[in-house]
Design an enzyme around this catalytic site. Structure first.
Site, PDB file in Angstrom:
ATOM      1  N   GLY A  15       0.783  -1.220   0.000  1.00 19.06           N
ATOM      2  CA  GLY A  15       0.000   0.000   0.000  1.00 19.06           C
ATOM      3  C   GLY A  15       0.816   1.270   0.000  1.00 19.06           C
ATOM      4  N   ILE A  16       0.413   2.216   0.842  1.00 21.42           N
ATOM      5  CA  ILE A  16       1.056   3.522   0.896  1.00 21.42           C
ATOM      6  C   ILE A  16       2.522   3.396   1.292  1.00 21.42           C
ATOM      7  CG2 ILE A  16       1.097   5.715   2.152  1.00 21.42           C
ATOM      8  CD1 ILE A  16      -1.995   5.479   2.326  1.00 21.42           C
ATOM      9  N   SER A 135      -5.211  10.531   8.549  1.00 20.98           N
ATOM     10  CA  SER A 135      -6.329  10.212   7.668  1.00 20.98           C
ATOM     11  C   SER A 135      -7.290  11.391   7.668  1.00 20.98           C
ATOM     12  CB  SER A 135      -7.053   8.961   8.176  1.00 20.98           C
ATOM     13  OG  SER A 135      -8.256   8.737   7.462  1.00 20.98           O
ATOM     14  N   TYR A 148     -11.359   3.857  14.949  1.00 25.01           N
ATOM     15  CA  TYR A 148     -10.304   4.227  13.997  1.00 25.01           C
ATOM     16  C   TYR A 148     -10.150   5.747  13.978  1.00 25.01           C
ATOM     17  CZ  TYR A 148      -7.843   4.847   9.550  1.00 25.01           C
ATOM     18  OH  TYR A 148      -6.943   5.220   8.580  1.00 25.01           O
TER      19      TYR A 148
END
Length: 272
Positions: A15-16, A135, A148
């Protein structure tokens, strides 16, 4: 020992994190790519500038060893990218205390552990950058993402406070706030909380999850986030926050009245 600049990246297996490691290597940087199981990953074959190190952000001993080994290999760490994390989603009532603590241990206390390990080195050199991958969910909250988002909101406060206190040591702090990104988050980096016998949220979950999944599938590629991390790591502009694929999601939060904002989120994600 390499004489080039070095970045240490947590959660670099996919991923990132992986996209960021590949980008920095292509720019001529040394990359200390850390992950829990480096022996099963092929990232090291992408470039001879990338070295893999075992690191579990929830284990301070593991963190200290990885930082020590990276310093021995490259001589210095110029940038740390705190990227490791995962998402616990589902109704709060369905989440156990152990699940919640695990979420905070990884997404928040893991950042503390890595930052604590590198700060003495950066202070001694009077330079460095700490790039925390947060995020858009740290500036807004989606249905079923209460825990989260709680970790990412806390990361915002930690990063901003750190930004203020480390300026005296010429250590810069940056926050990356990605919007929806197409990675394996829904398949590999996600835990769905379920409680046997708890059925009161079933209709709500069934209505929300397809919409969240659709948003994720329509998201940007992880390379977009990697480019923001690169700018945060190398740019001279005194900027704290970077929002790849997130400005339209975060902007209404500060301008739309609260009750209308809630209705907007409910409508977008069928959270009725």
């Amino acid at each position: 020992m390499s004489t080039g600049k070095t970045v240490l990246i947590t959660g670099a297996s996919s991923g990132i994190g992986r996209a960021t490691a590949e980008l920095f290597a292509s720019k001529g940087w040394n990359v200390a790519a850390t992950m829990r199981t480096p022996e099963t990953n092929d990232l090291g074959s992408v470039s001879d500038r990338i070295a893999l190190f075992r690191l579990d952000v929830t284990d301070q001993g593991s963190v200290d060893a990885a930082v020590r080994d990276a310093l021995a290999r490259f001589g210095a760490i110029d940038v740390v990218v705190n990227n490791a994390g995962y998402g616990l989603i589902g109704p709060f009532e369905a989440q156990t205390d152990a699940q919640i603590r695990k979420q905070f241990e990884c997404n928040l206390f893991g950042v503390f552990n890595v930052t604590r390990a590198v700060l003495p080195h950066m202070r001694a050199r009077q330079q460095g950058r700490i790039v925390n991958v947060g995020s858009a969910a740290g500036r807004m909250t989606l249905p079923l993402y209460s825990m989260y988002s709680a970790t990412k909101w806390a990361l915002e406060g930690f990063s901003e406070g750190l930004w203020l206190e480390l300026r005296q040591h010429n250590i810069k702090v940056k926050i990356i706030e990605p919007g929806m990104i197409r990675t394996d988050f829904f398949d590999r980096s996600r835990e769905i909380a379920k409680k046997p016998g708890l059925t009161g949220y079933d209709t709500f979950v069934d209505g929300v999850m397809p919409n969240i999944k659709a948003w994720e599938e329509a998201g940007a590629e992880p390379e977009m986030v990697a480019r923001s991390i690169w700018r945060a790591s190398t740019g001279f502009w005194p900027r704290l926050r970077y929002q790849p694929n997130a400005r339209l999601a975060v902007w209404p939060r500060g301008w739309v009245p609260g009750h209308l904002y809630v209705r907007l989120i409910r409508r977008l994600f069928n959270a009725w």
